[in-house]
Scaffold this active site. Structure first.
Site, PDB file in Angstrom:
ATOM      1  N   ILE A 132      29.992 154.907 -26.510  1.00  0.00           N
ATOM      2  CA  ILE A 132      28.848 154.296 -27.189  1.00  0.00           C
ATOM      3  C   ILE A 132      28.680 152.860 -26.719  1.00  0.00           C
ATOM      4  O   ILE A 132      29.637 152.077 -26.721  1.00  0.00           O
ATOM      5  CB  ILE A 132      29.042 154.303 -28.718  1.00  0.00           C
ATOM      6  CG1 ILE A 132      29.091 155.733 -29.267  1.00  0.00           C
ATOM      7  CG2 ILE A 132      27.943 153.500 -29.412  1.00  0.00           C
ATOM      8  CD1 ILE A 132      27.805 156.502 -29.153  1.00  0.00           C
ATOM      9  N   LYS A 133      27.453 152.513 -26.319  1.00  0.00           N
ATOM     10  CA  LYS A 133      27.122 151.123 -26.026  1.00  0.00           C
ATOM     11  C   LYS A 133      26.334 150.566 -27.198  1.00  0.00           C
ATOM     12  O   LYS A 133      25.343 151.156 -27.634  1.00  0.00           O
ATOM     13  CB  LYS A 133      26.295 151.003 -24.749  1.00  0.00           C
ATOM     14  CG  LYS A 133      25.890 149.556 -24.450  1.00  0.00           C
ATOM     15  CD  LYS A 133      24.839 149.442 -23.368  1.00  0.00           C
ATOM     16  CE  LYS A 133      24.429 147.975 -23.183  1.00  0.00           C
ATOM     17  NZ  LYS A 133      23.302 147.803 -22.248  1.00  0.00           N
ATOM     18  N   GLN A 134      26.771 149.416 -27.706  1.00  0.00           N
ATOM     19  CA  GLN A 134      26.104 148.814 -28.856  1.00  0.00           C
ATOM     20  C   GLN A 134      26.125 147.300 -28.728  1.00  0.00           C
ATOM     21  O   GLN A 134      27.041 146.715 -28.149  1.00  0.00           O
ATOM     22  CB  GLN A 134      26.816 149.236 -30.151  1.00  0.00           C
ATOM     23  CG  GLN A 134      26.166 148.765 -31.426  1.00  0.00           C
ATOM     24  CD  GLN A 134      24.717 149.191 -31.550  1.00  0.00           C
ATOM     25  OE1 GLN A 134      23.811 148.444 -31.184  1.00  0.00           O
ATOM     26  NE2 GLN A 134      24.493 150.410 -32.057  1.00  0.00           N
TER      27      GLN A 134
END
Length: 359
Positions: free
Chosen positions: A240-242
């Site tokens: 996940i990129k956040q």
């Protein structure tokens, strides 16, 4: 390989004690699946991912200076579409050339390079065997007038597979009117990528004008971004990129036109599972990634006046929260190459430093 703590302390400045000495009292580190050399085997061996997907994930985790640590340093350069090529590459015109982008990732010791079909496809035969490719499937194009904000597919998963990509990436604007269609598009694409043996990375962004209220912007609130992460891992995102959380309380602040509350939350999210400290806010993001079973990589943000110190600070927060690394682009490529390499290495040094531990 270990890295000295002194340079990290110097770059953190007055924040050093607060960030390096902080002990989290929210979600204990013992409850998390933490990064490590055996992360793929320890976590994903129990999943439905095929042996080919596991091999692709391991290739990501084995690349660059952080290879074998369980941490990731990825160079993302899709801004030529997302923000326009002129706005992105004018500060350093060398990066209009796709080869320069990939070479920066290689020389900068990154685990992988993430970019567009066009950039990676143009130089695939020369570089696909030298550094893992992450092909970004969809983009928000910025040339329509008036500007619209939607993620649309620019190619197929099969194209990414044929150019030798190890993984595919995609963005969903959770909360936007178009998010339902984007969820379906990405779910289908990720399922196909896994069928073909590729890993998946999801940019889990929130976007809705209603998330700005009362003079505050809740697009980076820990509770809203945390839920976006939870939706992302539900879509079978392996990573996940956040954005780094900057506040909290989005679900409490955002209301419908009739005054009723938006979404659902619980008071313990704010009283027990998070605090105002940036490490705790980021840990709540990690918790929503199935307690770290899907790795959380935070973005480096826009380029500014204090890029090196800002990037190191973000890396320290991510690592101490239980995250998996940084995906940092503009801070690195909007400057001379030697400076970009030095910045990438400084971020990687945080993850190589044994003295920067999980809070």
């Amino acid at each position: 390989m270990t890295t000295s703590i002194e340079r990290i302390v110097e770059l953190l400045g007055s924040d050093a004690d607060n960030l390096l000495g902080y002990e989290s009292k929210t979600i204990s580190k013992e409850r998390l699946s933490l990064p490590g050399p055996d992360f793929v085997e320890r976590v994903f061996m129990n999943s439905d991912r095929s042996p080919r997907v596991l091999r692709s994930l391991q290739a990501l985790y084995d690349g660059g200076r952080l290879g074998g640590t369980g941490y990731l340093s990825i160079l993302p350069v899709d801004q030529g579409i997302e923000h326009s090529a002129g706005a992105s590459f004018a500060p350093n015109p060398d990066y209009f050339d796709p080869a320069a982008i990939v070479e920066l990732a290689i020389e900068g010791g990154c685990n992988a390079v993430a970019s567009t079909f066009g950039v990676l496809g143009m130089v695939a035969r020369r570089y696909a065997h030298r550094i893992p490719f992450v092909v970004k499937l969809n983009h928000n194009e910025l040339l329509s007038y008036p500007n619209t904000y939607d993620q649309i597919m620019f190619g197929t998963v099969e194209q990414a597979h044929e150019m030798g990509a190890v993984a595919v990436g995609a963005t969903i604007y959770f909360g936007s009117p178009e998010s339902n269609r984007q969820i379906v598009d990405v779910a289908r694409a990720f399922a196909r990528a896994h069928e073909l043996g590729m890993a998946t990375i999801l940019w889990c962004y929130t976007r809705n004008n209603a998330f700005k209220t009362g003079g505050n912007d809740y697009h980076t609130a820990a509770d809203l971004t945390g839920q976006a992460n939870h939706l992302g891992v539900t879509l079978h995102a392996d990573i996940i990129k956040q954005k780094m959380p900057e506040t909290n309380g989005g679900f409490q602040a955002v209301t419908h036109e009739d005054g009723s509350k938006f979404g659902r939350t619980h008071e313990k999210v704010y009283s027990e599972l998070s605090s105002e400290h940036p490490i705790d806010l980021t840990r709540y993001q990690v918790a929503n990634c199935y307690m770290g079973r899907a790795g959380l990589i935070n973005s480096g943000g826009a380029s500014g006046d204090n890029d090196l110190a800002d990037a190191v600070r973000t890396a320290v927060i991510n690592k101490r929260a239980g995250g998996t690394g940084l995906i940092l682009g503009r801070k690195a490529f909007q400057r001379p190459r030697n400076e970009g390499i030095a910045l990438l290495n400084a971020v990687q040094d945080v993850y190589l430093c044994d003295d920067v531990t999980i809070a």
